[in-house]
Design a protein around this motif. Structure first.
Motif, PDB file in Angstrom:
ATOM      1  N   ALA A   1     -30.678   0.784 -23.449  1.00  0.00           N
ATOM      2  CA  ALA A   1     -30.748   2.254 -23.521  1.00  0.00           C
ATOM      3  C   ALA A   1     -32.307   2.713 -22.729  1.00  0.00           C
ATOM      4  CB  ALA A   1     -30.928   2.532 -25.097  1.00  0.00           C
ATOM      5  N   LYS A   2     -33.322   1.902 -23.165  1.00  0.00           N
ATOM      6  CA  LYS A   2     -34.480   2.122 -22.316  1.00  0.00           C
ATOM      7  C   LYS A   2     -34.554   2.264 -20.867  1.00  0.00           C
ATOM      8  CE  LYS A   2     -37.588   0.538 -26.100  1.00  0.00           C
ATOM      9  NZ  LYS A   2     -38.335  -0.355 -26.629  1.00  0.00           N
ATOM     10  N   SER A   3     -33.679   1.145 -20.351  1.00  0.00           N
ATOM     11  CA  SER A   3     -33.580   1.136 -18.829  1.00  0.00           C
ATOM     12  C   SER A   3     -32.756   2.285 -18.620  1.00  0.00           C
ATOM     13  CB  SER A   3     -32.742   0.016 -18.587  1.00  0.00           C
ATOM     14  OG  SER A   3     -32.704  -0.195 -17.060  1.00  0.00           O
TER      15      SER A   3
ATOM     16  N   ALA B   1     -19.773   9.438  -6.595  1.00  0.00           N
ATOM     17  CA  ALA B   1     -20.506  10.684  -6.173  1.00  0.00           C
ATOM     18  C   ALA B   1     -21.583  11.186  -7.023  1.00  0.00           C
ATOM     19  CB  ALA B   1     -19.666  11.774  -5.932  1.00  0.00           C
ATOM     20  N   SER B   2     -21.477  11.031  -8.494  1.00  0.00           N
ATOM     21  CA  SER B   2     -22.419  11.694  -9.247  1.00  0.00           C
ATOM     22  C   SER B   2     -23.377  10.518  -9.838  1.00  0.00           C
ATOM     23  CB  SER B   2     -21.793  12.055 -10.547  1.00  0.00           C
ATOM     24  OG  SER B   2     -21.099  11.360 -11.407  1.00  0.00           O
ATOM     25  N   GLN B   3     -24.399   9.992  -8.911  1.00  0.00           N
ATOM     26  CA  GLN B   3     -25.408   9.143  -9.260  1.00  0.00           C
ATOM     27  C   GLN B   3     -26.542   9.792 -10.313  1.00  0.00           C
ATOM     28  OE1 GLN B   3     -26.281   5.876  -7.128  1.00  0.00           O
ATOM     29  NE2 GLN B   3     -24.279   5.670  -6.780  1.00  0.00           N
ATOM     30  N   ILE B   4     -26.894   8.711 -11.183  1.00  0.00           N
ATOM     31  CA  ILE B   4     -27.977   9.077 -12.112  1.00  0.00           C
ATOM     32  C   ILE B   4     -29.217   8.077 -11.591  1.00  0.00           C
ATOM     33  CG2 ILE B   4     -28.825   8.952 -14.411  1.00  0.00           C
ATOM     34  CD1 ILE B   4     -25.796   8.459 -15.164  1.00  0.00           C
ATOM     35  N   ASN B   5     -29.932   8.899 -10.670  1.00  0.00           N
ATOM     36  CA  ASN B   5     -30.879   8.391  -9.665  1.00  0.00           C
ATOM     37  C   ASN B   5     -30.388   7.234  -9.136  1.00  0.00           C
ATOM     38  OD1 ASN B   5     -33.084   9.661 -10.499  1.00  0.00           O
ATOM     39  ND2 ASN B   5     -34.162   8.300 -11.572  1.00  0.00           N
ATOM     40  N   ASP B   6     -30.423   5.908  -9.125  1.00  0.00           N
ATOM     41  CA  ASP B   6     -29.761   4.933  -8.415  1.00  0.00           C
ATOM     42  C   ASP B   6     -28.865   4.336  -9.351  1.00  0.00           C
ATOM     43  OD1 ASP B   6     -31.570   2.200  -8.843  1.00  0.00           O
ATOM     44  OD2 ASP B   6     -32.275   3.908  -9.556  1.00  0.00           O
ATOM     45  N   ILE B   7     -28.467   5.075 -10.222  1.00  0.00           N
ATOM     46  CA  ILE B   7     -27.312   4.232 -11.242  1.00  0.00           C
ATOM     47  C   ILE B   7     -26.160   5.151 -11.373  1.00  0.00           C
ATOM     48  CG2 ILE B   7     -28.491   5.383 -13.303  1.00  0.00           C
ATOM     49  CD1 ILE B   7     -28.112   2.662 -14.807  1.00  0.00           C
ATOM     50  N   THR B   8     -25.104   4.541 -11.481  1.00  0.00           N
ATOM     51  CA  THR B   8     -23.855   5.233 -11.586  1.00  0.00           C
ATOM     52  C   THR B   8     -23.435   5.428 -13.149  1.00  0.00           C
ATOM     53  OG1 THR B   8     -22.381   3.569 -11.734  1.00  0.00           O
ATOM     54  CG2 THR B   8     -22.866   4.381  -9.514  1.00  0.00           C
ATOM     55  N   CYS B   9     -22.818   6.434 -13.508  1.00  0.00           N
ATOM     56  CA  CYS B   9     -22.100   6.594 -14.945  1.00  0.00           C
ATOM     57  C   CYS B   9     -21.577   5.175 -15.493  1.00  0.00           C
ATOM     58  CB  CYS B   9     -21.223   7.769 -15.097  1.00  0.00           C
ATOM     59  SG  CYS B   9     -20.369   7.979 -16.590  1.00  0.00           S
ATOM     60  N   GLY B  10     -20.819   4.449 -14.822  1.00  0.00           N
ATOM     61  CA  GLY B  10     -20.441   3.398 -15.241  1.00  0.00           C
ATOM     62  C   GLY B  10     -21.278   2.150 -15.351  1.00  0.00           C
ATOM     63  N   GLN B  11     -22.439   2.324 -14.610  1.00  0.00           N
ATOM     64  CA  GLN B  11     -23.640   1.118 -14.753  1.00  0.00           C
ATOM     65  C   GLN B  11     -24.328   1.642 -16.033  1.00  0.00           C
ATOM     66  OE1 GLN B  11     -25.365   1.809 -10.960  1.00  0.00           O
ATOM     67  NE2 GLN B  11     -24.168   0.101 -10.040  1.00  0.00           N
ATOM     68  N   ALA B  12     -24.718   2.731 -16.208  1.00  0.00           N
ATOM     69  CA  ALA B  12     -25.177   3.217 -17.361  1.00  0.00           C
ATOM     70  C   ALA B  12     -24.585   2.906 -18.630  1.00  0.00           C
ATOM     71  CB  ALA B  12     -25.428   4.820 -17.338  1.00  0.00           C
ATOM     72  N   GLY B  13     -23.105   3.071 -18.429  1.00  0.00           N
ATOM     73  CA  GLY B  13     -22.296   2.701 -19.673  1.00  0.00           C
ATOM     74  C   GLY B  13     -22.420   1.278 -19.880  1.00  0.00           C
ATOM     75  N   LYS B  14     -22.630   0.288 -18.759  1.00  0.00           N
ATOM     76  CA  LYS B  14     -22.781  -1.127 -19.031  1.00  0.00           C
ATOM     77  C   LYS B  14     -23.835  -1.395 -19.724  1.00  0.00           C
ATOM     78  CE  LYS B  14     -19.103  -1.955 -15.447  1.00  0.00           C
ATOM     79  NZ  LYS B  14     -18.905  -2.265 -14.267  1.00  0.00           N
TER      80      LYS B  14
ATOM     81  N   LEU C   1     -34.649   4.594 -33.322  1.00  0.00           N
ATOM     82  CA  LEU C   1     -34.729   3.141 -33.535  1.00  0.00           C
ATOM     83  C   LEU C   1     -35.267   2.236 -32.367  1.00  0.00           C
ATOM     84  CD1 LEU C   1     -31.555   2.820 -36.148  1.00  0.00           C
ATOM     85  CD2 LEU C   1     -34.203   2.890 -36.862  1.00  0.00           C
ATOM     86  N   CYS C   2     -34.747   2.688 -31.365  1.00  0.00           N
ATOM     87  CA  CYS C   2     -34.981   1.969 -30.066  1.00  0.00           C
ATOM     88  C   CYS C   2     -36.180   2.554 -29.452  1.00  0.00           C
ATOM     89  CB  CYS C   2     -33.686   2.226 -29.286  1.00  0.00           C
ATOM     90  SG  CYS C   2     -32.453   1.163 -29.657  1.00  0.00           S
ATOM     91  N   ASN C   3     -36.779   3.597 -29.941  1.00  0.00           N
ATOM     92  CA  ASN C   3     -37.958   4.362 -29.391  1.00  0.00           C
ATOM     93  C   ASN C   3     -37.945   4.662 -27.856  1.00  0.00           C
ATOM     94  OD1 ASN C   3     -40.556   5.070 -29.490  1.00  0.00           O
ATOM     95  ND2 ASN C   3     -41.449   3.087 -28.436  1.00  0.00           N
ATOM     96  N   VAL C   4     -36.794   5.268 -27.729  1.00  0.00           N
ATOM     97  CA  VAL C   4     -36.096   6.006 -26.504  1.00  0.00           C
ATOM     98  C   VAL C   4     -36.384   7.422 -26.516  1.00  0.00           C
ATOM     99  CG1 VAL C   4     -34.234   5.871 -24.800  1.00  0.00           C
ATOM    100  CG2 VAL C   4     -34.609   4.044 -26.143  1.00  0.00           C
TER     101      VAL C   4
END
Length: 124
Positions: free
Chosen positions: A64-66, A26-39, A104-107
């Motif tokens: 991280a950039k994605s 239910a808490s989507q980050i745009n079209d990405i879930t928390c778990g997807q962001a973590g992965k 370091l990742c320029n993010v």
């Protein structure tokens, strides 16, 4: 002994991310879930825990950039902050390294991976 700790830490991380992915539909980050962001940022874990060298891996920075690119609104960035706050509460993250990662990742991340952060007070 050190290798065993790394494997246990990695397995714990994957389990936590799986739990977050299953409970955060239910808490989507745009079209990405928390778990997807973590992965996507899972390759950053060795750097954030201080297991690897002073530089994050290319796959860490790419993930991280994605994630940062997909969270474009204030609401989405705050949700992302909450997501990583939950993860950082369960995984031992070196606070100095979490502050270095965006540079370091320029993010462009306006928050640190800190279990004490107040995501609602961050100006986005």
């Amino acid at each position: 002994m050190m290798m065993e700790r790394r494997v246990v830490g990695l397995l714990l991380s994957v389990m936590i991310l799986s739990l977050l992915d299953g409970t955060s539909k239910a808490s989507q980050i745009n079209d990405i879930t928390c778990g997807q962001a973590g992965k996507l940022t899972l390759p950053c874990l060795p750097f954030l825990q201080g297991i690897t060298t002073i530089q994050p891996s290319a796959s860490c920075c790419s993930g991280a950039k994605s994630v940062a690119q997909r969270a474009s609104s204030t609401q989405n960035r705050r949700a992302l902050c909450q997501c990583f706050k939950k993860i950082s509460q369960t995984i031992n993250i070196n606070p100095d390294r979490s502050k270095l990662l965006p540079k370091l990742c320029n993010v462009n991340l306006p928050f640190d991976l800190d279990p004490k952060i107040d995501c609602n007070s961050i100006p986005f």
